[in-house]
Design a protein around this motif. Structure first.
Motif, PDB file in Angstrom:
ATOM      1  N   LEU A 146      57.674  39.903  52.022  1.00 35.73           N
ATOM      2  CA  LEU A 146      56.696  38.961  51.474  1.00 35.73           C
ATOM      3  C   LEU A 146      55.559  39.700  50.782  1.00 35.73           C
ATOM      4  CD1 LEU A 146      56.436  36.345  54.381  1.00 35.73           C
ATOM      5  CD2 LEU A 146      57.444  35.982  52.111  1.00 35.73           C
ATOM      6  N   LEU A 147      55.080  40.772  51.389  1.00 38.22           N
ATOM      7  CA  LEU A 147      53.986  41.547  50.795  1.00 38.22           C
ATOM      8  C   LEU A 147      54.389  42.143  49.445  1.00 38.22           C
ATOM      9  CD1 LEU A 147      52.653  43.443  53.945  1.00 38.22           C
ATOM     10  CD2 LEU A 147      51.592  41.478  52.799  1.00 38.22           C
ATOM     11  N   ALA A 148      55.662  42.492  49.314  1.00 35.33           N
ATOM     12  CA  ALA A 148      56.146  43.140  48.092  1.00 35.33           C
ATOM     13  C   ALA A 148      56.541  42.141  47.011  1.00 35.33           C
ATOM     14  CB  ALA A 148      57.338  44.032  48.427  1.00 35.33           C
ATOM     15  N   THR A 172      39.100  38.014  50.980  1.00 37.79           N
ATOM     16  CA  THR A 172      38.983  38.513  49.622  1.00 37.79           C
ATOM     17  C   THR A 172      40.299  38.232  48.924  1.00 37.79           C
ATOM     18  OG1 THR A 172      39.757  40.737  50.192  1.00 37.79           O
ATOM     19  CG2 THR A 172      37.372  40.359  50.254  1.00 37.79           C
ATOM     20  N   SER A 173      40.233  38.188  47.606  1.00 44.67           N
ATOM     21  CA  SER A 173      41.418  37.963  46.796  1.00 44.67           C
ATOM     22  C   SER A 173      41.270  38.795  45.533  1.00 44.67           C
ATOM     23  CB  SER A 173      41.533  36.468  46.463  1.00 44.67           C
ATOM     24  OG  SER A 173      42.682  36.219  45.685  1.00 44.67           O
ATOM     25  N   ASP A 174      42.315  39.477  45.154  1.00 39.77           N
ATOM     26  CA  ASP A 174      42.271  40.310  43.960  1.00 39.77           C
ATOM     27  C   ASP A 174      41.795  39.475  42.764  1.00 39.77           C
ATOM     28  OD1 ASP A 174      43.699  41.552  41.419  1.00 39.77           O
ATOM     29  OD2 ASP A 174      43.612  43.126  42.953  1.00 39.77           O
ATOM     30  N   VAL A 175      41.002  40.082  41.905  1.00 43.47           N
ATOM     31  CA  VAL A 175      40.426  39.352  40.767  1.00 43.47           C
ATOM     32  C   VAL A 175      41.493  38.766  39.849  1.00 43.47           C
ATOM     33  CG1 VAL A 175      38.234  40.610  40.769  1.00 43.47           C
ATOM     34  CG2 VAL A 175      40.132  41.446  39.375  1.00 43.47           C
ATOM     35  N   THR A 176      42.689  39.328  39.859  1.00 43.56           N
ATOM     36  CA  THR A 176      43.755  38.814  38.987  1.00 43.56           C
ATOM     37  C   THR A 176      44.450  37.577  39.552  1.00 43.56           C
ATOM     38  OG1 THR A 176      45.449  40.251  39.963  1.00 43.56           O
ATOM     39  CG2 THR A 176      44.196  41.133  38.085  1.00 43.56           C
ATOM     40  N   ARG A 177      44.217  37.248  40.797  1.00 42.84           N
ATOM     41  CA  ARG A 177      44.915  36.128  41.440  1.00 42.84           C
ATOM     42  C   ARG A 177      44.142  34.813  41.250  1.00 42.84           C
ATOM     43  NH1 ARG A 177      48.963  38.168  44.841  1.00 42.84           N
ATOM     44  NH2 ARG A 177      48.650  40.291  45.568  1.00 42.84           N
ATOM     45  N   THR A 178      44.027  34.386  40.025  1.00 43.48           N
ATOM     46  CA  THR A 178      43.215  33.198  39.734  1.00 43.48           C
ATOM     47  C   THR A 178      43.770  31.931  40.381  1.00 43.48           C
ATOM     48  OG1 THR A 178      44.333  32.963  37.606  1.00 43.48           O
ATOM     49  CG2 THR A 178      42.239  34.161  37.623  1.00 43.48           C
ATOM     50  N   ASP A 179      45.088  31.812  40.490  1.00 40.40           N
ATOM     51  CA  ASP A 179      45.660  30.643  41.184  1.00 40.40           C
ATOM     52  C   ASP A 179      45.237  30.634  42.648  1.00 40.40           C
ATOM     53  OD1 ASP A 179      46.912  29.796  38.870  1.00 40.40           O
ATOM     54  OD2 ASP A 179      48.874  30.635  39.423  1.00 40.40           O
ATOM     55  N   ALA A 180      45.233  31.801  43.270  1.00 36.82           N
ATOM     56  CA  ALA A 180      44.803  31.907  44.668  1.00 36.82           C
ATOM     57  C   ALA A 180      43.336  31.535  44.806  1.00 36.82           C
ATOM     58  CB  ALA A 180      45.048  33.317  45.204  1.00 36.82           C
ATOM     59  N   HIS A 181      42.520  31.922  43.840  1.00 37.54           N
ATOM     60  CA  HIS A 181      41.089  31.587  43.895  1.00 37.54           C
ATOM     61  C   HIS A 181      40.911  30.075  43.899  1.00 37.54           C
ATOM     62  CE1 HIS A 181      40.337  35.682  41.725  1.00 37.54           C
ATOM     63  NE2 HIS A 181      40.866  35.821  42.933  1.00 37.54           N
ATOM     64  N   ARG A 182      41.625  29.369  43.029  1.00 37.53           N
ATOM     65  CA  ARG A 182      41.541  27.904  43.008  1.00 37.53           C
ATOM     66  C   ARG A 182      42.027  27.316  44.331  1.00 37.53           C
ATOM     67  NH1 ARG A 182      43.031  28.916  37.704  1.00 37.53           N
ATOM     68  NH2 ARG A 182      45.249  28.655  38.156  1.00 37.53           N
ATOM     69  N   PHE A 183      43.097  27.876  44.875  1.00 39.27           N
ATOM     70  CA  PHE A 183      43.650  27.426  46.156  1.00 39.27           C
ATOM     71  C   PHE A 183      42.599  27.540  47.263  1.00 39.27           C
ATOM     72  CE2 PHE A 183      45.674  29.051  50.088  1.00 39.27           C
ATOM     73  CZ  PHE A 183      46.327  27.891  50.494  1.00 39.27           C
ATOM     74  N   VAL A 196      47.625  37.288  52.920  1.00 37.03           N
ATOM     75  CA  VAL A 196      48.256  35.967  52.948  1.00 37.03           C
ATOM     76  C   VAL A 196      49.408  35.978  51.948  1.00 37.03           C
ATOM     77  CG1 VAL A 196      47.919  33.498  52.562  1.00 37.03           C
ATOM     78  CG2 VAL A 196      46.045  34.887  53.496  1.00 37.03           C
ATOM     79  N   ARG A 197      50.577  35.648  52.427  1.00 38.28           N
ATOM     80  CA  ARG A 197      51.747  35.560  51.545  1.00 38.28           C
ATOM     81  C   ARG A 197      52.625  34.395  51.998  1.00 38.28           C
ATOM     82  NH1 ARG A 197      49.013  39.160  50.024  1.00 38.28           N
ATOM     83  NH2 ARG A 197      49.570  41.004  48.841  1.00 38.28           N
ATOM     84  N   LEU A 224      51.425  42.558  42.201  1.00 44.55           N
ATOM     85  CA  LEU A 224      50.573  43.571  42.840  1.00 44.55           C
ATOM     86  C   LEU A 224      51.299  44.252  43.989  1.00 44.55           C
ATOM     87  CD1 LEU A 224      47.125  41.742  42.903  1.00 44.55           C
ATOM     88  CD2 LEU A 224      47.833  43.609  41.402  1.00 44.55           C
ATOM     89  N   GLY A 225      51.916  43.469  44.852  1.00 50.71           N
ATOM     90  CA  GLY A 225      52.614  44.030  46.003  1.00 50.71           C
ATOM     91  C   GLY A 225      53.780  44.908  45.614  1.00 50.71           C
ATOM     92  N   ALA A 226      54.458  44.547  44.534  1.00 51.52           N
ATOM     93  CA  ALA A 226      55.595  45.347  44.084  1.00 51.52           C
ATOM     94  C   ALA A 226      55.173  46.772  43.735  1.00 51.52           C
ATOM     95  CB  ALA A 226      56.255  44.680  42.881  1.00 51.52           C
TER      96      ALA A 226
END
Length: 150
Positions: free
Chosen positions: A20-22, A122-133, A88-89, A26-28
């Protein structure tokens, strides 16, 4: 979601957690599902620390989500204890099903049960969908985070 179980992770869950992390761009780049040794070593440290709560969501005997909840006693905010939600994954097949909301709601309730006055993540700045979530779930983007790789 009645068939969903949220429980403490066990060592046997590590391959599924690492997968899940991979399973995102980013995880990959930073995870190594083919070499579980460092993850198992880290899990032993987590399991020995009562402030660490690696957690999985399981449906039909399959890990479909994960997060790590860390409890941090502190002096600020009048000696408040806070929790930190990390890693979180949600399995690709489960995204959009409400599982992510359920898992975060569980983490917030568990934080309350453990006496925390604040939940942060915290959430990586590139994870905009996660930010909205996270904002939909009531989290506020109140701080700027910094990292220093050692």
């Amino acid at each position: 979601m009645s068939d969903l179980q949220i429980r403490p992770a066990v060592a046997g869950d590590i391959p599924a957690i690492v997968a899940l992390l991979a399973d995102d761009p980013l995880g990959a780049q930073r995870e190594s599902p083919d070499d579980l040794v460092p993850y198992l070593t880290a899990f032993e440290r987590l399991a020995a620390d009562p402030h660490q709560h690696p957690t999985v969501a399981v449906r039909d005997d399959r890990v479909v989500g994960t997060l790590q909840l860390t409890i941090v006693p502190g002096l600020s905010r009048r000696g408040a204890t806070r929790s930190i939600i990390e890693a979180v994954r949600i399995h690709a097949d489960e995204r959009g099903s409400g599982l992510g909301s359920r898992l975060i709601e569980w983490a917030v309730e568990e934080s309350r049960r453990l006496g925390c006055q604040l939940v942060q993540l915290t959430s990586d700045v590139t994870r905009t969908d996660a930010h909205r979530f996270y904002q939909r779930l009531g989290f506020q983007p109140s701080h700027v985070g910094f990292k220093l790789t050692l």
